[in-house]
Design a protein around this motif. Sequence first.
Motif, mmCIF file in Angstrom:
data_model
loop_
_atom_site.group_PDB
_atom_site.id
_atom_site.type_symbol
_atom_site.label_atom_id
_atom_site.label_comp_id
_atom_site.label_asym_id
_atom_site.label_seq_id
_atom_site.Cartn_x
_atom_site.Cartn_y
_atom_site.Cartn_z
ATOM 1 N N GLU A 213 4.801 1.917 1.961
ATOM 2 C CA GLU A 213 5.540 3.268 1.294
ATOM 3 C C GLU A 213 4.445 4.123 1.370
ATOM 4 O OE1 GLU A 213 7.121 2.144 -2.375
ATOM 5 O OE2 GLU A 213 8.089 0.422 -1.248
ATOM 6 N N TYR A 214 5.034 5.280 1.370
ATOM 7 C CA TYR A 214 4.765 7.077 1.913
ATOM 8 C C TYR A 214 5.129 8.247 0.883
ATOM 9 C CZ TYR A 214 8.455 8.353 4.892
ATOM 10 O OH TYR A 214 9.618 8.349 5.450
ATOM 11 N N GLN A 215 5.007 8.696 0.698
ATOM 12 C CA GLN A 215 5.333 10.008 -0.345
ATOM 13 C C GLN A 215 4.317 11.400 -0.051
ATOM 14 O OE1 GLN A 215 4.571 9.097 -4.400
ATOM 15 N NE2 GLN A 215 4.284 7.388 -4.350
ATOM 16 N N LEU A 216 5.566 12.383 -0.346
ATOM 17 C CA LEU A 216 4.494 13.392 0.155
ATOM 18 C C LEU A 216 4.773 14.682 -0.765
ATOM 19 C CD1 LEU A 216 5.476 14.229 4.351
ATOM 20 C CD2 LEU A 216 3.610 14.156 3.766
ATOM 21 N N LEU A 217 3.472 14.693 -1.753
ATOM 22 C CA LEU A 217 3.690 15.733 -2.700
ATOM 23 C C LEU A 217 2.710 17.018 -2.006
ATOM 24 C CD1 LEU A 217 2.935 12.583 -4.873
ATOM 25 C CD2 LEU A 217 4.914 14.120 -4.472
ATOM 26 N N VAL B 107 0.594 -1.224 0.143
ATOM 27 C CA VAL B 107 0.071 -0.184 -0.130
ATOM 28 C C VAL B 107 0.822 1.350 0.004
ATOM 29 C CG1 VAL B 107 -1.219 1.272 1.680
ATOM 30 C CG2 VAL B 107 -1.967 -0.985 1.279
ATOM 31 N N VAL B 108 0.711 2.306 -0.966
ATOM 32 C CA VAL B 108 1.319 3.196 -0.809
ATOM 33 C C VAL B 108 0.123 4.156 -0.388
ATOM 34 C CG1 VAL B 108 2.748 5.204 -1.984
ATOM 35 C CG2 VAL B 108 2.766 3.157 -3.132
ATOM 36 N N ALA B 109 0.907 4.934 1.165
ATOM 37 C CA ALA B 109 0.131 6.273 1.153
ATOM 38 C C ALA B 109 1.011 7.371 0.917
ATOM 39 C CB ALA B 109 0.392 6.319 2.435
ATOM 40 N N ILE B 110 -0.196 8.346 0.368
ATOM 41 C CA ILE B 110 -0.002 9.797 -0.513
ATOM 42 C C ILE B 110 -0.313 10.794 -0.097
ATOM 43 C CG2 ILE B 110 0.556 11.261 -2.701
ATOM 44 C CD1 ILE B 110 -0.095 8.607 -4.137
ATOM 45 N N GLY B 111 0.513 11.136 1.166
ATOM 46 C CA GLY B 111 0.155 12.902 1.653
ATOM 47 C C GLY B 111 0.105 13.605 0.563
ATOM 48 N N PHE B 112 -1.377 14.443 0.259
ATOM 49 C CA PHE B 112 -0.628 16.305 -0.382
ATOM 50 C C PHE B 112 -1.112 16.729 0.102
ATOM 51 C CE2 PHE B 112 -2.452 12.463 -3.578
ATOM 52 C CZ PHE B 112 -2.025 13.167 -4.529
ATOM 53 N N LEU B 113 -0.440 17.900 0.822
ATOM 54 C CA LEU B 113 -0.071 18.911 1.414
ATOM 55 C C LEU B 113 0.683 19.600 1.019
ATOM 56 C CD1 LEU B 113 -0.735 16.216 3.324
ATOM 57 C CD2 LEU B 113 -1.034 17.795 5.492
ATOM 58 N N VAL C 56 -4.361 9.806 0.629
ATOM 59 C CA VAL C 56 -4.776 9.139 -0.656
ATOM 60 C C VAL C 56 -4.081 7.606 -0.466
ATOM 61 C CG1 VAL C 56 -5.090 8.361 -2.778
ATOM 62 C CG2 VAL C 56 -5.506 10.551 -1.926
ATOM 63 N N LEU C 57 -4.360 6.708 -0.401
ATOM 64 C CA LEU C 57 -3.901 5.785 0.232
ATOM 65 C C LEU C 57 -4.305 4.664 -1.131
ATOM 66 C CD1 LEU C 57 -4.402 6.058 3.748
ATOM 67 C CD2 LEU C 57 -3.831 3.626 4.048
ATOM 68 N N VAL C 58 -3.295 4.373 -1.619
ATOM 69 C CA VAL C 58 -3.323 2.486 -2.867
ATOM 70 C C VAL C 58 -3.115 1.806 -2.920
ATOM 71 C CG1 VAL C 58 -2.995 2.520 -5.636
ATOM 72 C CG2 VAL C 58 -2.815 5.389 -3.935
ATOM 73 N N ARG C 59 -3.752 0.716 -3.303
ATOM 74 C CA ARG C 59 -3.156 -0.582 -2.883
ATOM 75 C C ARG C 59 -2.691 -1.638 -4.528
ATOM 76 N NH1 ARG C 59 -7.738 -4.998 -1.113
ATOM 77 N NH2 ARG C 59 -6.246 -7.535 -1.430
ATOM 78 N N GLY C 60 -1.883 -1.620 -4.707
ATOM 79 C CA GLY C 60 -1.498 -2.264 -6.128
ATOM 80 C C GLY C 60 -1.009 -1.465 -6.746
ATOM 81 N N GLU C 61 -0.852 -1.290 -7.513
ATOM 82 C CA GLU C 61 -0.284 -0.921 -8.510
ATOM 83 C C GLU C 61 -0.992 -0.424 -10.201
ATOM 84 O OE1 GLU C 61 3.520 -2.239 -9.807
ATOM 85 O OE2 GLU C 61 4.725 -1.376 -8.191
ATOM 86 N N GLY C 62 -1.054 0.507 -10.675
ATOM 87 C CA GLY C 62 -1.496 1.333 -12.007
ATOM 88 C C GLY C 62 -2.719 1.722 -11.536
ATOM 89 N N LEU C 63 -3.420 2.644 -13.027
ATOM 90 C CA LEU C 63 -3.973 3.828 -12.819
ATOM 91 C C LEU C 63 -5.346 3.314 -11.978
ATOM 92 C CD1 LEU C 63 -3.756 5.367 -16.536
ATOM 93 C CD2 LEU C 63 -2.460 6.144 -14.303
ATOM 94 N N ASN C 64 -5.827 1.985 -12.652
ATOM 95 C CA ASN C 64 -7.204 1.659 -11.668
ATOM 96 C C ASN C 64 -7.207 1.156 -10.499
ATOM 97 O OD1 ASN C 64 -8.251 1.913 -14.227
ATOM 98 N ND2 ASN C 64 -7.614 0.560 -15.134
ATOM 99 N N ALA C 65 -5.282 0.776 -9.743
ATOM 100 C CA ALA C 65 -5.259 0.234 -8.859
ATOM 101 C C ALA C 65 -6.646 0.914 -7.294
ATOM 102 C CB ALA C 65 -4.297 0.664 -8.532
ATOM 103 N N PRO C 66 -6.939 -0.146 -6.304
ATOM 104 C CA PRO C 66 -8.134 0.765 -5.756
ATOM 105 C C PRO C 66 -7.342 1.632 -4.840
ATOM 106 C CG PRO C 66 -7.356 -1.540 -5.662
ATOM 107 C CD PRO C 66 -6.939 -1.043 -6.669
ATOM 108 N N HIS C 67 -8.275 2.706 -4.867
ATOM 109 C CA HIS C 67 -7.904 3.536 -3.167
ATOM 110 C C HIS C 67 -8.985 4.331 -2.517
ATOM 111 C CE1 HIS C 67 -8.743 5.751 -7.105
ATOM 112 N NE2 HIS C 67 -9.606 6.636 -5.679
#
Length: 523
Positions: free
Chosen positions: A154-158, A122-128, A180-191
């Motif tokens: 994993e995580y990112q801050l954007l 799971v990738v967590a993306i912090g949009f701040l 936003v938390l994204v599970r898996g990869e690809g444009l259609n990955a559930p989030h």
Amino acid sequence: MKATHLGQYLGALGLMLLLSSPVTLFITSGSLTAAVVKAGLGLVLVGVYLATNLESFRQFASSQASFAFLRSALTVLVALCGLVALNYLAATKGARWDLTQGRIHSLSPQTVTALESLPEKVVAIGFLPPTHEANALLESLFQRYHEQAPERFEYQLLDPSSSPELAARFNLRAGQASVVLVRGEGLNAPHTTAASVSEQDLTNALIRLTSVGTQRVYFITGHGEWPLEKEQANAADPGATLSELRRQLLHEGYAADAMYLVGTTDIPRDASLVIIAGARAPYTEPEVEVLRKYLAGGGRMLYFTDVGLEDGLGSLLAEYGIQLDEGVAADSQFNSGNPYVLVSKFYSNHAIVKPLVQRNLNVQLPMVRSLGVLREGMAPGVRVEPMVHTSQNGWVETTPAQNAVPSDGEKAGQLTLAAAITRDTSDTPDKRFGEARLVVLGDSDLLLDSNWGHEPNRNLVMNALGWASHQVARITVRPPDREVSTLELDASAVKRMRFLATDLFPLTLMGLGIAIWLARRHK
């Protein structure tokens, strides 16, 4: 004091000031002014020493003592290097201990369980925005999650303004701070998104993201049960609703709806669970029959009642081994100052209460109704397991308005306050599940908004939900409502503190030590 002695003291201090001025400039405060002042003052003091101890200096430089001095200086230097190395290792690779009262820097068991059960990364993306006040808090939270499950989280801050394509992909509004938390990869990955920057919301989002399907919970209504919405609350008691419970259910991936039994013949097939909370008017016989059929077919139900309520479900509960005692459960020793407000640490080994035992959490139940466990007359395959008890000093007070001591004829001893019941329904045709599950608790007030903040009670209820609906991962201890006490410091204040703690104070102590050594040497 002789001038030579005073000169020695000042010279020692001046040498320390002179040698430590680069430390002040490059490590502690970063202030050029402070470094120059220290170096200048150090030179002056060293000059004072030379002026007052010129002859002694010549003798010292040519004697054996000079070698001892150099050896001592070298030892100090090695010790300082060792301390620097230890601090570096501690800062980069050392273990950490959370000594705060609320353990605000530790992940809760629920979070640990959620991370360990992640089926994929799971990738967590912090949009701040970089200047957002929650930026540091979110990064710290992400880091703890990553340390717990480095392979799966994993995580990112954007900055949303610099990543418009991602903001558009996740339908974020301009200027909106989101996770936003994204599970898996690809444009259609559930989030999914977290409601706010907190451990509870981030963990709930993780659970939602990895849940298979939605667990639908129906709250039976029509008999005076507690309402689900704040708007439905009695004006005289606005906190008497289940809106906080409903909110937590939604955060943990359940769907919560109200349901009328009257006029129906069956509980909907999509029901994962049925809850009866504080019914005050009797159920009709057809309604009781719907519930009986539901449980006999492997249904799952949570039942909460209160002292003095009569809802006509006694015969159904008796089939599952439970009889509600008439009166108020009291305890002369384990209470909160009122014998009717019970504080219990007396649990069984049932899965629902094990997390409370492990964390040493005591439930608190005001005006609770105790349960009698029947031994006969039950439906086939029923098994009753008491979960929460009073101490051995408990009794059922039948006249609470008159006295608060055990009387003749009143039930006394260790009382059962909550029980979990199972029934084997594997041979039932058209069954929902192979085992019916029922949890009975003699207090519905603990579900109300005004009481929902009590951590042990909240976990008892949510664990009962998790057990009854067969959601094993949700039987845990959830992140508490931590009271965070922080001290806001700007960069200038941090520099000043670093200068005082790592520069001025140690030098002062060293100077005092040298002065004492010199004073003793000249006695």
